[in-house]
Design a protein around this motif. Structure first.
Motif, mmCIF file in Angstrom:
data_model
loop_
_atom_site.group_PDB
_atom_site.id
_atom_site.type_symbol
_atom_site.label_atom_id
_atom_site.label_comp_id
_atom_site.label_asym_id
_atom_site.label_seq_id
_atom_site.Cartn_x
_atom_site.Cartn_y
_atom_site.Cartn_z
ATOM 1 N N VAL A 81 0.837 -1.193 0.000
ATOM 2 C CA VAL A 81 0.000 0.000 0.000
ATOM 3 C C VAL A 81 0.875 1.248 0.000
ATOM 4 N N ASN A 82 0.463 2.255 -0.791
ATOM 5 C CA ASN A 82 1.091 3.567 -0.797
ATOM 6 C C ASN A 82 0.082 4.597 -0.303
ATOM 7 N N VAL A 83 0.543 5.487 0.569
ATOM 8 C CA VAL A 83 -0.331 6.522 1.121
ATOM 9 C C VAL A 83 0.206 7.884 0.690
ATOM 10 N N ALA A 84 -0.621 8.660 0.050
ATOM 11 C CA ALA A 84 -0.207 9.971 -0.439
ATOM 12 C C ALA A 84 0.076 10.922 0.716
ATOM 13 N N PRO A 85 1.011 11.869 0.537
ATOM 14 C CA PRO A 85 1.294 12.834 1.607
ATOM 15 C C PRO A 85 0.087 13.674 1.990
ATOM 16 N N ASP A 86 -0.820 13.886 1.023
ATOM 17 C CA ASP A 86 -1.992 14.704 1.314
ATOM 18 C C ASP A 86 -3.258 13.867 1.504
ATOM 19 N N ALA A 87 -3.097 12.586 1.803
ATOM 20 C CA ALA A 87 -4.260 11.725 2.036
ATOM 21 C C ALA A 87 -5.083 12.271 3.195
ATOM 22 N N VAL A 88 -6.390 12.156 3.087
ATOM 23 C CA VAL A 88 -7.277 12.649 4.133
ATOM 24 C C VAL A 88 -7.098 11.793 5.387
ATOM 25 N N GLY A 89 -6.835 12.464 6.492
ATOM 26 C CA GLY A 89 -6.685 11.740 7.742
ATOM 27 C C GLY A 89 -8.014 11.231 8.263
ATOM 28 N N GLY A 90 -7.979 10.101 8.929
ATOM 29 C CA GLY A 90 -9.192 9.515 9.487
ATOM 30 C C GLY A 90 -9.161 8.006 9.363
ATOM 31 N N GLN A 91 -10.233 7.384 9.768
ATOM 32 C CA GLN A 91 -10.335 5.924 9.727
ATOM 33 C C GLN A 91 -10.968 5.514 8.403
ATOM 34 N N HIS A 92 -10.148 4.999 7.495
ATOM 35 C CA HIS A 92 -10.584 4.645 6.161
ATOM 36 C C HIS A 92 -11.257 3.268 6.161
ATOM 37 N N ASP A 93 -12.331 3.152 5.400
ATOM 38 C CA ASP A 93 -12.971 1.857 5.179
ATOM 39 C C ASP A 93 -12.161 1.057 4.170
ATOM 40 N N LEU A 94 -12.292 -0.258 4.234
ATOM 41 C CA LEU A 94 -11.738 -1.157 3.228
ATOM 42 C C LEU A 94 -12.894 -1.843 2.508
ATOM 43 N N ALA A 95 -12.789 -1.920 1.183
ATOM 44 C CA ALA A 95 -13.774 -2.661 0.401
ATOM 45 C C ALA A 95 -13.056 -3.682 -0.466
ATOM 46 N N LEU A 96 -13.493 -4.918 -0.390
ATOM 47 C CA LEU A 96 -12.964 -5.992 -1.224
ATOM 48 C C LEU A 96 -14.089 -6.445 -2.146
ATOM 49 N N ARG A 97 -14.010 -6.024 -3.392
ATOM 50 C CA ARG A 97 -15.068 -6.322 -4.366
ATOM 51 C C ARG A 97 -16.452 -5.974 -3.798
ATOM 52 N N GLY A 98 -16.500 -4.835 -3.144
ATOM 53 C CA GLY A 98 -17.763 -4.356 -2.592
ATOM 54 C C GLY A 98 -18.065 -4.831 -1.189
ATOM 55 N N VAL A 99 -17.305 -5.795 -0.675
ATOM 56 C CA VAL A 99 -17.512 -6.265 0.699
ATOM 57 C C VAL A 99 -16.803 -5.297 1.646
ATOM 58 N N PRO A 100 -17.524 -4.630 2.568
ATOM 59 C CA PRO A 100 -16.907 -3.573 3.376
ATOM 60 C C PRO A 100 -16.355 -4.052 4.712
ATOM 61 N N LEU A 101 -15.355 -3.343 5.174
ATOM 62 C CA LEU A 101 -14.891 -3.419 6.555
ATOM 63 C C LEU A 101 -14.744 -1.977 7.020
ATOM 64 N N GLU A 102 -15.679 -1.529 7.866
ATOM 65 C CA GLU A 102 -15.718 -0.132 8.258
ATOM 66 C C GLU A 102 -14.574 0.229 9.199
ATOM 67 N N LYS A 103 -14.040 1.431 9.005
ATOM 68 C CA LYS A 103 -12.985 1.988 9.865
ATOM 69 C C LYS A 103 -11.842 0.994 10.030
ATOM 70 N N ALA A 104 -11.400 0.466 8.885
ATOM 71 C CA ALA A 104 -10.403 -0.596 8.910
ATOM 72 C C ALA A 104 -8.991 -0.076 9.112
ATOM 73 N N LEU A 105 -8.676 1.120 8.563
ATOM 74 C CA LEU A 105 -7.292 1.574 8.537
ATOM 75 C C LEU A 105 -7.213 3.068 8.868
ATOM 76 N N PRO A 106 -6.778 3.431 10.074
ATOM 77 C CA PRO A 106 -6.548 4.852 10.366
ATOM 78 C C PRO A 106 -5.344 5.376 9.580
ATOM 79 N N VAL A 107 -5.527 6.512 8.934
ATOM 80 C CA VAL A 107 -4.458 7.208 8.230
ATOM 81 C C VAL A 107 -4.246 8.538 8.945
ATOM 82 N N TYR A 108 -3.007 8.853 9.309
ATOM 83 C CA TYR A 108 -2.759 10.025 10.155
ATOM 84 C C TYR A 108 -1.476 10.723 9.742
ATOM 85 N N ALA A 109 -1.411 12.011 10.030
ATOM 86 C CA ALA A 109 -0.196 12.777 9.778
ATOM 87 C C ALA A 109 0.752 12.695 10.970
ATOM 88 N N LYS A 110 0.203 12.770 12.173
ATOM 89 C CA LYS A 110 1.013 12.632 13.387
ATOM 90 C C LYS A 110 0.108 12.315 14.567
#
Length: 582
Positions: free
Chosen positions: A411-440
């Protein structure tokens, strides 16, 4: 403190005298005690022969099949269990353990709560410690939550007369209740309602009156949720394999599987085999158990075997199954005070992909080439990067390896990615708040923020507390402790105790107990301590602090947080309902 919910018919006017609060009925019985109110609401007929045989001698049946008192109450299995215990202890009811279990099974199902009514108070049955947010106003808090959780009354639904009788029972059995009820209701009665002062010469409403009015309107016997659920109640179809994921404070995330099989001859009972694997250590444990279901959705179980945190433990299970029986949430717990446990989520395995968890728990913005593990069931062998999505700013560059239960991706995360708890979708199957993305990490909290431990180890068991240091982002506004903040995950920290100043020279940090490097607080022994001033017991109040080993604030100082801990005496009399689980 004992937790009791009352259903017993008590003629208490003579016991209480003229100082007792007599709440006025909305049914035209003003001035009378609740025992003399006329029951005008339709009851729920009792159709179980054993319940009628064991309870009908005192609870008079009518021509419609109603049993007095019982037919005008709905409650959780724990509530009905407490009622039977009280009937045996105070009223001399004769009922065997097997009969009591059967009666609780019937009442907890057909005189219970609808799933939508039970879910907001499941934390009570789960023995989960949390600050209650469902208390509507200070008057209700004073009447119902001064001695026990507000979830206690909200785990039942009653007619107006029954709520009145419950108040009277409390005043008859608990002297402090009369004082609580007979106080004027002051302050706002709801977050948006600040009533005008009582007119000159009129009596202000009492706490009991305000509480009775609120409960009679908001916890009624007949609700749209219950009427919709009653025809849907049936033997639950839960057999099969369930993907299970959970988190245990101090030990991280776990994933695994629960295999559920029906118990022969018992349509609401099951046998289970559960495997849990730590995503931190890779160690797996396997447990076997049994469970039973009330109302078609509410699971109570017991299992035996190795515990996720180490050792061999008997563990309890409290789970809420969605009405479609496709998923469940709840808690698996153990300990003398139910203080250890996992918050779990379960999803039925059906052959199509299901998702359970993602590690690592969070990724920093600008990170490139991060190896992320996706755990689940039925993960397709032909999975491609484009089949996975974490939302804007997070790109799946490659799928490195695949098994039916785990995929490793880059996985690559952009420097300007929106911070927060990102959902994961696998072919439409969701996992809510699966991956927090943060600056600090902006600050840390110690959880639980308020905690209660119990001395023990000589005659009584100890009540431990597991603390964690959780890192937080201040969110888009950059201000800590505002609505857009989000949890990043546990941080590596050093734990310590410092004095909470209440009594001069009490030196609580020397006597209440010890906290280890993982945040586990072990209380001291109970009883007078000759080494302590005035031979006091080892109770006391302290701050528990966590100081990050690597994270710094703007001034270059380590991030830290603290929690409030009270260590008190053992709970000398404990109330529980082991008979509601298998």
């Amino acid at each position: 403190m004992p937790r009791r919910v009352g259903l017993i018919a008590l003629c208490v006017a003579g016991l209480l005298g003229t100082t007792a609060v007599i709440a006025e009925s909305e049914k035209g019985d003003a001035g009378k005690v609740p025992a003399d109110w006329k029951e005008t609401e339709a009851g729920i007929p009792v159709t179980d022969p054993l319940t009628t045989a064991k309870c009908g001698g005192c609870h008079t049946p009518d021509a419609k099949g109603n049993l007095s008192r019982i037919s005008w109450v709905r409650a959780t299995p724990e509530g009905w269990s407490q009622t039977i215990k009280r009937m045996v202890k105070l009223n001399g009811a004769v009922v065997s353990p097997e009969e009591a279990r059967s009666i609780v099974q019937y009442l907890g199902t057909f005189h219970g709560l609808a799933p939508e009514e039970a879910k907001p108070v499941m934390y009570f049955a789960e023995h989960r410690v949390q600050d209650e947010t469902i208390i509507p106003n200070e008057a209700v808090r004073g009447a119902c939550a001064s001695c026990h959780a507000f979830a206690q009354p909200m785990s039942s639904r009653r007619s107006h007369r029954e709520w009145g009788l419950l108040q009277q029972m409390h005043m008859a059995l608990y002297p402090q209740a009369e004082r609580q009820y007979n106080r004027p209701a002051t302050g706002p009665l709801s977050p948006t309602d600040n009533p005008a002062p009582a007119a000159p010469g009129t009596k202000p409403p009492m706490v009991a009156e305000v509480a009775l009015e609120w409960l009679s309107k908001n916890a009624t016997l007949h609700t749209t949720e219950w009427e919709a659920w009653r025809p849907r109640i049936q033997a639950p179809t839960l057999a099969g394999q369930w993907l299970i994921s959970g988190a245990m404070p101090g030990h991280g995330q776990f994933v695994g599987e629960m295999k559920v099989a029906p118990k022969p001859g018992a349509p609401t009972e099951f046998v289970t085999t559960t495997t849990l694997r730590s995503l931190e250590t890779g160690k797996s444990v396997t447990r076997t158990g049994t469970g039973l279901v009330y109302g078609g959705y509410s699971w109570r179980g017991t299992s035996h075997g190795a515990a996720p945190g180490g050792g061999e433990e008997t563990m309890r299970e409290t789970l809420w199954f969605a009405p479609d029986r496709g998923n469940a949430v709840g808690r698996i717990y153990w300990g003398a005070y139910q203080e250890f446990g996992l918050d779990v989520t379960m999803v039925r395995e059906t052959g199509i992909p299901k998702l359970a968890a993602v590690t690592p728990g969070a990724i920093k913005t600008g990170t490139q080439g991060a190896k992320v593990h996706v755990y689940g069931a039925g993960i397709p062998a032909d999975l491609k990067p484009q089949d996975l999505s974490f939302g804007a700013g997070v790109t799946v560059a490659a799928v490195d390896s695949i098994t039916p239960s785990e995929a490793v991706i880059t996985v690559n995360v952009a420097p300007d990615a929106v911070g927060g708890q990102h959902d994961l979708a696998l072919r439409g199957v969701p996992l809510e708040k699966a991956l927090p993305v943060y600056a600090k990490v902006d600050y840390i909290k110690v959880t639980p923020e308020t905690a209660l431990a119990h001395l023990g180890g000589l005659k009584y068991p100890k009540g431990y507390i597991q603390f964690e240091a959780i890192g937080y982002s201040a969110g888009a506004d950059g201000k800590p402790n505002t609505a857009d903040d989000f949890a990043i995950g546990p941080v590596d920290a050093n734990f310590a105790m410092i004095e909470f100043p209440t009594t001069t020279y009490d030196d609580d940090t020397k006597f209440v107990g010890k906290i280890d490097s993982n945040g586990l607080f072990s209380p001291n022994v109970e009883g007078p301590d000759p080494a302590r001033r005035f031979m006091r017991n080892n109770y006391g109040e302290v701050w528990v602090t966590a100081t990050s080993k690597t994270l710094m604030d703007r001034e270059g100082k380590p991030l830290s947080g603290r929690a409030y801990l009270v260590t008190t005496v053992p709970l000398y009399k404990m109330w529980d309902q082991p008979e509601v689980s298998k």
